[in-house]
Scaffold this active site. Sequence first.
Site, PDB file in Angstrom:
ATOM      1  N   ASP A  65      60.007  52.853 -25.579  1.00  0.00           N
ATOM      2  CA  ASP A  65      59.521  54.220 -25.766  1.00  0.00           C
ATOM      3  C   ASP A  65      60.719  55.160 -25.820  1.00  0.00           C
ATOM      4  O   ASP A  65      61.840  54.765 -25.512  1.00  0.00           O
ATOM      5  CB  ASP A  65      58.493  54.625 -24.707  1.00  0.00           C
ATOM      6  N   TYR A  67      63.624  58.096 -25.266  1.00  0.00           N
ATOM      7  CA  TYR A  67      64.344  58.615 -24.109  1.00  0.00           C
ATOM      8  C   TYR A  67      63.531  59.748 -23.495  1.00  0.00           C
ATOM      9  O   TYR A  67      62.942  60.564 -24.212  1.00  0.00           O
ATOM     10  CB  TYR A  67      65.706  59.162 -24.534  1.00  0.00           C
ATOM     11  N   PHE A  78      66.780  54.195 -29.668  1.00  0.00           N
ATOM     12  CA  PHE A  78      68.156  54.084 -29.200  1.00  0.00           C
ATOM     13  C   PHE A  78      69.073  55.193 -29.709  1.00  0.00           C
ATOM     14  O   PHE A  78      70.253  55.231 -29.354  1.00  0.00           O
ATOM     15  CB  PHE A  78      68.766  52.716 -29.555  1.00  0.00           C
ATOM     16  N   HIS A 186      68.465  42.914 -23.475  1.00  0.00           N
ATOM     17  CA  HIS A 186      68.453  44.340 -23.796  1.00  0.00           C
ATOM     18  C   HIS A 186      69.851  44.926 -23.616  1.00  0.00           C
ATOM     19  O   HIS A 186      70.619  44.461 -22.771  1.00  0.00           O
ATOM     20  CB  HIS A 186      67.462  45.049 -22.861  1.00  0.00           C
TER      21      HIS A 186
END
Length: 221
Positions: A65, A67, A78, A186
């Site tokens: 989801d 920031y 990102f 990740h």
Amino acid sequence: MSVKISDSWIKHLDKEFQKDYFFEIIKNVKHEYSNYTCFPKGNDIFKAFDLCSFEKIKVIIVGQDPYHGDNQANGLCFSVNKGIDYPPSLKNIFKEIHNNFGLERINPDFSDLAKQGVLLLNSVLTVRRKFPGSHKYVGWETFTDRVLEIISEKKNNLVFMLWGNYAKNKKKFILNKNHLILESGHPSPLSANKGYWFNNNHFSACNDYLNKNNIETIKWV
């Protein structure tokens, strides 16, 4: 909230926009944005689609989801706008790009990648300020899972980058086997510092695959 999305996607997603679950998403998102500070700003909710046309898709990066901090989310997973401090995951993405090509990327806004055919898709497209995962139950995942199914079925030789367990769980929605699926930990420090992210070579592997299939490669830097 009205659905404003680039024309190239309308014919592929219009049926989804007419379904009951999507009307429920709109109702829930309207309520959230009316009563709380939410990100990204309304015009950027479908930015990943607006900058990367259906015809141009080559690569899909799956995020979770947006920031949840002020001025961070810009509608691309990102990514943040220029002038914003780099979040930790983004710093590690930059380090891995350097590991792959020996070149430094300094622009934190991934709009240039989106325009080249990288679909920077968060599974949940909105979030409440300071509450990560707060819109997980809005209904977005039903929609974005269908997006993955549709593009994987209708296109060939795509590169899917699945980073972390959450993204890896989306593998079941990639229907056509004629794609490259890259999986790793990740880029967040929690995963990267344990050795699950660095040296995965996803960016160079992506370009090698595209080149092998006579598709123009991505300029990551």
